[in-house]
Design a protein around this motif. Structure first.
Motif, PDB file in Angstrom:
ATOM      1  N   VAL A  80      18.911   3.994  12.513  1.00 30.82           N
ATOM      2  CA  VAL A  80      18.707   4.726  13.770  1.00 30.82           C
ATOM      3  C   VAL A  80      17.900   6.005  13.551  1.00 30.82           C
ATOM      4  N   GLY A  84      14.859   4.245  15.012  1.00 30.75           N
ATOM      5  CA  GLY A  84      15.419   4.105  16.354  1.00 30.75           C
ATOM      6  C   GLY A  84      14.417   4.306  17.461  1.00 30.75           C
ATOM      7  N   HIS A  85      13.443   5.190  17.253  1.00 31.02           N
ATOM      8  CA  HIS A  85      12.468   5.500  18.302  1.00 31.02           C
ATOM      9  C   HIS A  85      11.214   4.635  18.228  1.00 31.02           C
ATOM     10  N   TYR A  91      18.498  -0.368  18.286  1.00 28.11           N
ATOM     11  CA  TYR A  91      19.470  -0.060  19.338  1.00 28.11           C
ATOM     12  C   TYR A  91      20.059  -1.332  19.939  1.00 28.11           C
ATOM     13  N   ASN A 144      26.465   3.828  24.940  1.00 27.62           N
ATOM     14  CA  ASN A 144      25.739   4.903  24.271  1.00 27.62           C
ATOM     15  C   ASN A 144      24.368   4.432  23.790  1.00 27.62           C
ATOM     16  N   TYR A 145      24.353   3.343  23.026  1.00 28.98           N
ATOM     17  CA  TYR A 145      23.096   2.918  22.420  1.00 28.98           C
ATOM     18  C   TYR A 145      22.207   2.137  23.388  1.00 28.98           C
ATOM     19  N   ASN A 147      21.904   3.056  26.543  1.00 23.62           N
ATOM     20  CA  ASN A 147      21.229   4.140  27.258  1.00 23.62           C
ATOM     21  C   ASN A 147      20.098   4.738  26.421  1.00 23.62           C
ATOM     22  N   LYS A 148      20.324   4.862  25.112  1.00 24.99           N
ATOM     23  CA  LYS A 148      19.260   5.363  24.239  1.00 24.99           C
ATOM     24  C   LYS A 148      18.072   4.410  24.224  1.00 24.99           C
ATOM     25  N   ASP A 151      16.182   4.756  27.489  1.00 28.87           N
ATOM     26  CA  ASP A 151      15.451   6.023  27.562  1.00 28.87           C
ATOM     27  C   ASP A 151      14.196   6.009  26.682  1.00 28.87           C
ATOM     28  N   THR A 152      14.203   5.174  25.644  1.00 27.18           N
ATOM     29  CA  THR A 152      13.121   5.191  24.670  1.00 27.18           C
ATOM     30  C   THR A 152      12.069   4.130  24.944  1.00 27.18           C
TER      31      THR A 152
END
Length: 241
Positions: A80, A84-85, A91, A144-145, A147-148, A151-152
């Protein structure tokens, strides 16, 4: 069909463009899913939470659970922060792996509620509360993940990829837990494997072409702006008359 509607709504509402390869990837996922559903094994009847607990404490499912927890821990602490990005599979993989445990526990909780409403209280057993705890913890991780990830990355791409990975791990967990494929013949198993391959092909296509829409928008020529240096000024030729 939830992921298909999510992709379509993301395309029109959030203006996250779904390119032609994204549409093709979604279509492959739909075809593969239909193939698996039509040839899915018959579910064995479950009559108590203790029966689910007996299945869950078998060596095969215990090994699967430990492998899931180890892989999730490695993804969270090692991959991550680094990827992760840039790689949505990180994710989505966490959400899907935890989701497979969530579904198995939700089934146990659902059976407990059904029997409790039928005047056979299942919440007096500690096994029921263990399943409730697993559902709560896994849902927190998933929310949690997920949503990440949303968002990404592009929602229109995340929706089908998450659906595919979640379905694959959930079916795998169900097969290990309940041994549903023991009653199937070779033709049914081969058809389901073909459905899996079709789904994986769609997911691979979506993942490899996830940035195509963004690249297309970047390649567009920027709008021409008139330079502020070119300003016409009146002549001063008559100033010394």
């Amino acid at each position: 069909m939830t992921f298909l509607f999510s992709a379509v709504l993301a395309h029109f509402v959030l203006e996250e463009k779904l390119h032609i390869f994204g549409v093709l990837g979604c279509a492959l996922c739909v075809v593969g899913s239909i193939s698996i559903v039509l040839h899915a094994p018959q579910e064995k009847p479950i009559h108590s939470v203790k029966q689910v607990w007996q299945h869950a404490t078998q060596p095969g499912f215990i090994v699967y659970t430990f492998l899931v927890l180890i892989v999730v821990a490695v993804l969270i602490f090692r991959y991550v922060p680094r990827y992760g990005h840039t790689h949505m599979v990180v994710y989505v993989g966490i959400c899907s792996l935890m989701g497979s445990l969530t579904v198995m526990s939700v089934k146990a909780v659902g059976i407990a509620l059904k029997l409790t409403f039928s005047e056979m209280n299942q919440f007096k057993y500690f096994e029921t509360w263990v399943f409730v705890l697993v559902v709560t913890v896994c849902c927190v991780f998933q929310l949690n993940y997920l949503n990440k990830a949303l968002d990404t990355f592009n929602t229109a791409i995340i929706a089908p990829v998450y659906y595919v990975m979640f379905t694959i791990f959930t079916i795998l967990a169900s097969v290990i837990l309940f041994k549903d494929w023991e009653s199937q013949n070779g033709a049914q198993i081969v058809t389901e494997l073909c459905g899996f391959i079709t789904i994986l092909s769609g997911t691979f296509l979506l993942h490899k072409t996830k940035d195509m829409g963004n690249d297309a928008s970047k390649d567009k020529d920027p709008p021409l702006v008139e330079s502020p240096n070119h300003v016409d000024t009146p002549s001063n030729t008559d100033s010394h008359r």
